[in-house]
Scaffold this motif. Sequence first.
Motif, PDB file in Angstrom:
ATOM      1  N   PHE A   7       0.793  -1.123   0.043  1.00 41.18           N
ATOM      2  CA  PHE A   7       0.208   0.030  -0.067  1.00 41.18           C
ATOM      3  C   PHE A   7       0.997   1.316  -0.162  1.00 41.18           C
ATOM      4  N   GLN A   8       0.255   2.497  -0.326  1.00 46.35           N
ATOM      5  CA  GLN A   8       1.021   3.773  -0.490  1.00 46.35           C
ATOM      6  C   GLN A   8       0.000   4.630   0.262  1.00 46.35           C
ATOM      7  N   ALA A   9       0.628   5.552   0.984  1.00 47.35           N
ATOM      8  CA  ALA A   9      -0.030   6.788   1.649  1.00 47.35           C
ATOM      9  C   ALA A   9      -1.052   7.317   0.580  1.00 47.35           C
ATOM     10  N   GLY A  10      -2.362   7.343   1.123  1.00 46.23           N
ATOM     11  CA  GLY A  10      -3.429   8.118   0.529  1.00 46.23           C
ATOM     12  C   GLY A  10      -4.352   6.985  -0.352  1.00 46.23           C
ATOM     13  N   ASP A  11      -3.940   5.552  -0.337  1.00 43.68           N
ATOM     14  CA  ASP A  11      -4.691   4.547  -0.916  1.00 43.68           C
ATOM     15  C   ASP A  11      -6.056   4.203  -0.131  1.00 43.68           C
ATOM     16  N   GLN A  12      -6.818   4.147  -0.547  1.00 45.70           N
ATOM     17  CA  GLN A  12      -8.373   3.821  -0.293  1.00 45.70           C
ATOM     18  C   GLN A  12      -8.420   2.124   0.036  1.00 45.70           C
ATOM     19  N   VAL A  13      -8.688   2.017   1.072  1.00 45.44           N
ATOM     20  CA  VAL A  13      -8.777   0.468   1.478  1.00 45.44           C
ATOM     21  C   VAL A  13      -9.908   0.138   2.427  1.00 45.44           C
ATOM     22  N   MET A  14     -10.400  -1.200   2.099  1.00 47.23           N
ATOM     23  CA  MET A  14     -11.554  -1.540   2.848  1.00 47.23           C
ATOM     24  C   MET A  14     -10.852  -2.626   3.893  1.00 47.23           C
ATOM     25  N   VAL A  15     -11.394  -2.560   5.339  1.00 49.75           N
ATOM     26  CA  VAL A  15     -10.989  -3.319   6.287  1.00 49.75           C
ATOM     27  C   VAL A  15     -11.749  -4.685   6.130  1.00 49.75           C
ATOM     28  N   THR A  36       5.178  -0.491  14.811  1.00 46.17           N
ATOM     29  CA  THR A  36       3.732  -0.815  14.645  1.00 46.17           C
ATOM     30  C   THR A  36       3.489  -2.231  14.632  1.00 46.17           C
ATOM     31  N   GLU A  37       4.682  -2.953  14.693  1.00 44.50           N
ATOM     32  CA  GLU A  37       4.574  -4.367  14.489  1.00 44.50           C
ATOM     33  C   GLU A  37       3.771  -4.907  13.190  1.00 44.50           C
ATOM     34  N   GLY A  38       4.476  -3.962  12.188  1.00 46.19           N
ATOM     35  CA  GLY A  38       4.361  -4.442  10.711  1.00 46.19           C
ATOM     36  C   GLY A  38       2.892  -4.042  10.241  1.00 46.19           C
ATOM     37  N   ARG A  39       1.849  -3.119  11.124  1.00 51.34           N
ATOM     38  CA  ARG A  39       0.611  -2.893  10.674  1.00 51.34           C
ATOM     39  C   ARG A  39       0.635  -1.413  10.141  1.00 51.34           C
ATOM     40  N   TRP A  40      -0.376  -1.381   9.091  1.00 52.15           N
ATOM     41  CA  TRP A  40      -0.834  -0.168   8.555  1.00 52.15           C
ATOM     42  C   TRP A  40      -1.550   0.861   9.171  1.00 52.15           C
ATOM     43  N   SER A  82      -8.462   5.902  14.077  1.00 46.44           N
ATOM     44  CA  SER A  82      -7.794   5.304  13.295  1.00 46.44           C
ATOM     45  C   SER A  82      -7.471   3.770  13.755  1.00 46.44           C
ATOM     46  N   ALA A  83      -6.853   3.230  12.795  1.00 53.18           N
ATOM     47  CA  ALA A  83      -6.648   1.642  13.242  1.00 53.18           C
ATOM     48  C   ALA A  83      -5.563   1.259  12.731  1.00 53.18           C
ATOM     49  N   LEU A  84      -4.672   0.154  13.443  1.00 54.38           N
ATOM     50  CA  LEU A  84      -3.560  -0.394  12.863  1.00 54.38           C
ATOM     51  C   LEU A  84      -3.959  -1.629  12.604  1.00 54.38           C
ATOM     52  N   CYS A  85      -3.769  -2.240  11.142  1.00 56.78           N
ATOM     53  CA  CYS A  85      -4.110  -3.147  10.581  1.00 56.78           C
ATOM     54  C   CYS A  85      -2.800  -3.970   9.658  1.00 56.78           C
ATOM     55  N   HIS A  86      -2.809  -5.273   9.785  1.00 59.80           N
ATOM     56  CA  HIS A  86      -1.875  -5.939   8.806  1.00 59.80           C
ATOM     57  C   HIS A  86      -2.385  -6.151   7.517  1.00 59.80           C
ATOM     58  N   SER A  87      -1.514  -6.205   6.709  1.00 61.16           N
ATOM     59  CA  SER A  87      -1.733  -6.086   5.159  1.00 61.16           C
ATOM     60  C   SER A  87      -2.949  -7.390   4.682  1.00 61.16           C
ATOM     61  N   HIS A  88      -2.910  -8.419   5.219  1.00 57.09           N
ATOM     62  CA  HIS A  88      -3.930  -9.503   5.149  1.00 57.09           C
ATOM     63  C   HIS A  88      -5.303  -8.951   5.522  1.00 57.09           C
ATOM     64  N   GLU A  89      -5.521  -8.041   6.338  1.00 56.73           N
ATOM     65  CA  GLU A  89      -6.509  -7.439   7.031  1.00 56.73           C
ATOM     66  C   GLU A  89      -7.195  -6.452   6.005  1.00 56.73           C
ATOM     67  N   LEU A  90      -6.647  -6.130   5.035  1.00 57.91           N
ATOM     68  CA  LEU A  90      -7.077  -4.784   4.289  1.00 57.91           C
ATOM     69  C   LEU A  90      -6.982  -5.323   2.617  1.00 57.91           C
ATOM     70  N   THR A  91      -7.967  -4.761   2.142  1.00 60.91           N
ATOM     71  CA  THR A  91      -7.893  -4.728   0.770  1.00 60.91           C
ATOM     72  C   THR A  91      -8.177  -3.698  -0.119  1.00 60.91           C
ATOM     73  N   LYS A  92      -7.570  -3.165  -1.165  1.00 60.90           N
ATOM     74  CA  LYS A  92      -7.762  -1.949  -1.854  1.00 60.90           C
ATOM     75  C   LYS A  92      -8.931  -1.647  -2.355  1.00 60.90           C
TER      76      LYS A  92
END
Length: 64
Positions: free
Chosen positions: A2-10, A36-40, A51-61
Amino acid sequence: MFQAGDQVMVISCADKPRAKGKVGRIVDEVPPGPLTEGRWTVTGLGWSIGSALCHSHELTKAGR
């Protein structure tokens, strides 16, 4: 990745389970590290969630 500004669904979020199904934006300018223990950082999930801290596998673009 992911990059800053990307819109994601949790899809799920161990940090904030209430964020599931919400759409927000990635804040991080660089990939997450040990602090952040590898969380976005995802913001814009709603005033009651904040705000929330989420791992990559918890998000989708969801867009840009």
